[in-house]
Write a protein that holds these residues in place. Sequence first.
Motif, mmCIF file in Angstrom:
data_model
loop_
_atom_site.group_PDB
_atom_site.id
_atom_site.type_symbol
_atom_site.label_atom_id
_atom_site.label_comp_id
_atom_site.label_asym_id
_atom_site.label_seq_id
_atom_site.Cartn_x
_atom_site.Cartn_y
_atom_site.Cartn_z
ATOM 1 N N GLY A 1 0.812 -1.214 0.000
ATOM 2 C CA GLY A 1 0.000 0.000 0.000
ATOM 3 C C GLY A 1 0.842 1.259 0.000
ATOM 4 O O GLY A 1 0.590 2.192 -0.767
ATOM 5 N N HIS A 2 1.863 1.289 0.840
ATOM 6 C CA HIS A 2 2.717 2.480 0.892
ATOM 7 C C HIS A 2 3.482 2.687 -0.418
ATOM 8 O O HIS A 2 3.584 3.806 -0.910
ATOM 9 C CB HIS A 2 3.689 2.388 2.065
ATOM 10 C CG HIS A 2 3.081 2.776 3.367
ATOM 11 N ND1 HIS A 2 2.352 1.899 4.120
ATOM 12 C CD2 HIS A 2 3.075 3.952 4.029
ATOM 13 C CE1 HIS A 2 1.934 2.516 5.201
ATOM 14 N NE2 HIS A 2 2.353 3.766 5.181
ATOM 15 N N VAL B 1 2.804 1.398 -3.557
ATOM 16 C CA VAL B 1 1.932 1.640 -4.715
ATOM 17 C C VAL B 1 1.276 3.022 -4.642
ATOM 18 O O VAL B 1 1.227 3.739 -5.642
ATOM 19 C CB VAL B 1 0.877 0.524 -4.865
ATOM 20 C CG1 VAL B 1 -0.176 0.884 -5.895
ATOM 21 C CG2 VAL B 1 1.555 -0.779 -5.253
ATOM 22 N N VAL B 2 0.790 3.400 -3.484
ATOM 23 C CA VAL B 2 0.152 4.720 -3.370
ATOM 24 C C VAL B 2 1.163 5.839 -3.623
ATOM 25 O O VAL B 2 0.848 6.825 -4.292
ATOM 26 C CB VAL B 2 -0.547 4.882 -1.999
ATOM 27 C CG1 VAL B 2 -0.959 6.315 -1.752
ATOM 28 C CG2 VAL B 2 -1.761 3.971 -1.927
ATOM 29 N N ALA B 3 2.373 5.689 -3.138
ATOM 30 C CA ALA B 3 3.396 6.715 -3.379
ATOM 31 C C ALA B 3 3.720 6.834 -4.869
ATOM 32 O O ALA B 3 3.776 7.944 -5.419
ATOM 33 C CB ALA B 3 4.659 6.396 -2.592
ATOM 34 N N MET C 1 1.789 5.847 -7.360
ATOM 35 C CA MET C 1 0.578 6.302 -8.038
ATOM 36 C C MET C 1 0.398 7.810 -7.896
ATOM 37 O O MET C 1 0.051 8.506 -8.863
ATOM 38 C CB MET C 1 -0.648 5.580 -7.458
ATOM 39 C CG MET C 1 -1.928 5.828 -8.213
ATOM 40 S SD MET C 1 -3.384 5.077 -7.455
ATOM 41 C CE MET C 1 -2.924 3.371 -7.379
ATOM 42 N N LEU C 2 0.640 8.335 -6.723
ATOM 43 C CA LEU C 2 0.513 9.770 -6.488
ATOM 44 C C LEU C 2 1.551 10.551 -7.302
ATOM 45 O O LEU C 2 1.215 11.562 -7.935
ATOM 46 C CB LEU C 2 0.669 10.071 -4.995
ATOM 47 C CG LEU C 2 0.422 11.497 -4.553
ATOM 48 C CD1 LEU C 2 -1.000 11.924 -4.887
ATOM 49 C CD2 LEU C 2 0.661 11.617 -3.063
ATOM 50 N N TYR D 1 2.962 9.573 -10.061
ATOM 51 C CA TYR D 1 2.559 9.426 -11.461
ATOM 52 C C TYR D 1 1.398 10.370 -11.799
ATOM 53 O O TYR D 1 1.400 11.005 -12.854
ATOM 54 C CB TYR D 1 2.185 7.968 -11.721
ATOM 55 C CG TYR D 1 1.866 7.628 -13.150
ATOM 56 C CD1 TYR D 1 2.779 7.860 -14.166
ATOM 57 C CD2 TYR D 1 0.658 7.038 -13.482
ATOM 58 C CE1 TYR D 1 2.494 7.535 -15.480
ATOM 59 C CE2 TYR D 1 0.365 6.709 -14.790
ATOM 60 C CZ TYR D 1 1.282 6.957 -15.783
ATOM 61 O OH TYR D 1 0.991 6.629 -17.081
ATOM 62 N N GLU D 2 0.448 10.464 -10.902
ATOM 63 C CA GLU D 2 -0.713 11.348 -11.120
ATOM 64 C C GLU D 2 -0.288 12.815 -11.165
ATOM 65 O O GLU D 2 -0.742 13.581 -12.009
ATOM 66 C CB GLU D 2 -1.755 11.140 -10.012
ATOM 67 C CG GLU D 2 -2.927 12.082 -10.056
ATOM 68 C CD GLU D 2 -3.783 11.929 -11.305
ATOM 69 O OE1 GLU D 2 -4.378 12.954 -11.723
ATOM 70 O OE2 GLU D 2 -3.860 10.821 -11.863
ATOM 71 N N HIS E 1 -4.362 4.300 -14.951
ATOM 72 C CA HIS E 1 -4.036 4.002 -13.550
ATOM 73 C C HIS E 1 -4.399 2.555 -13.229
ATOM 74 O O HIS E 1 -3.593 1.819 -12.640
ATOM 75 C CB HIS E 1 -4.816 4.928 -12.604
ATOM 76 C CG HIS E 1 -4.121 6.192 -12.261
ATOM 77 N ND1 HIS E 1 -2.982 6.234 -11.509
ATOM 78 C CD2 HIS E 1 -4.421 7.481 -12.556
ATOM 79 C CE1 HIS E 1 -2.593 7.484 -11.342
ATOM 80 N NE2 HIS E 1 -3.462 8.265 -11.981
ATOM 81 N N PHE F 1 -1.602 -0.016 -12.074
ATOM 82 C CA PHE F 1 -1.447 -0.215 -10.635
ATOM 83 C C PHE F 1 -2.198 -1.409 -10.059
ATOM 84 O O PHE F 1 -1.794 -1.924 -9.024
ATOM 85 C CB PHE F 1 -1.795 1.072 -9.897
ATOM 86 C CG PHE F 1 -0.803 2.162 -10.206
ATOM 87 C CD1 PHE F 1 0.495 2.071 -9.765
ATOM 88 C CD2 PHE F 1 -1.158 3.250 -10.981
ATOM 89 C CE1 PHE F 1 1.433 3.047 -10.061
ATOM 90 C CE2 PHE F 1 -0.238 4.237 -11.288
ATOM 91 C CZ PHE F 1 1.066 4.129 -10.837
ATOM 92 N N THR G 1 -0.076 -4.077 -7.940
ATOM 93 C CA THR G 1 -0.474 -4.392 -6.570
ATOM 94 C C THR G 1 -0.572 -5.900 -6.356
ATOM 95 O O THR G 1 -0.064 -6.433 -5.366
ATOM 96 C CB THR G 1 -1.823 -3.719 -6.240
ATOM 97 O OG1 THR G 1 -1.683 -2.307 -6.411
ATOM 98 C CG2 THR G 1 -2.267 -4.024 -4.826
#
Length: 130
Positions: free
Chosen positions: A65-66, A68-70, A72-73, A75-76, A86, A90, A94
Amino acid sequence: MALLAERSVWRAMWNGLRSRCPSCGTGGLFDGFIRVSDACPHCGEALHHHRADDAPPYIVMMIVGHVVVAIMLLYEITMSPALWLHAAIFLPLTVLMSLILMRPTKGALVGLQWANLMHGFDPEYAGGDV
């Protein structure tokens, strides 16, 4: 009462991370993908005492979670891609990361339990598997 040999936590966890017996480091720890063997095929150390239960998935979810979210953020913010992109990137990332990390995480946890004489790994404990 005889003294037990010192059990190195780091060595046992390292052996578990490599899917090896926490005691000898040679025999395999798993029978299947994440099913722990009842005993080490090399040294005979009983491994059925482990109580990893739900801890490995929680640890893996925390790590994945840490990460992938980092990513993803980042990248966004830098690219602003479409939502389908996305999802296409992702979701498989994941799942793949979770599958890759599950076995080493469970092995390390079993090694930690073995080294700390938890859940019946203490040969001097005469009780049941409580």
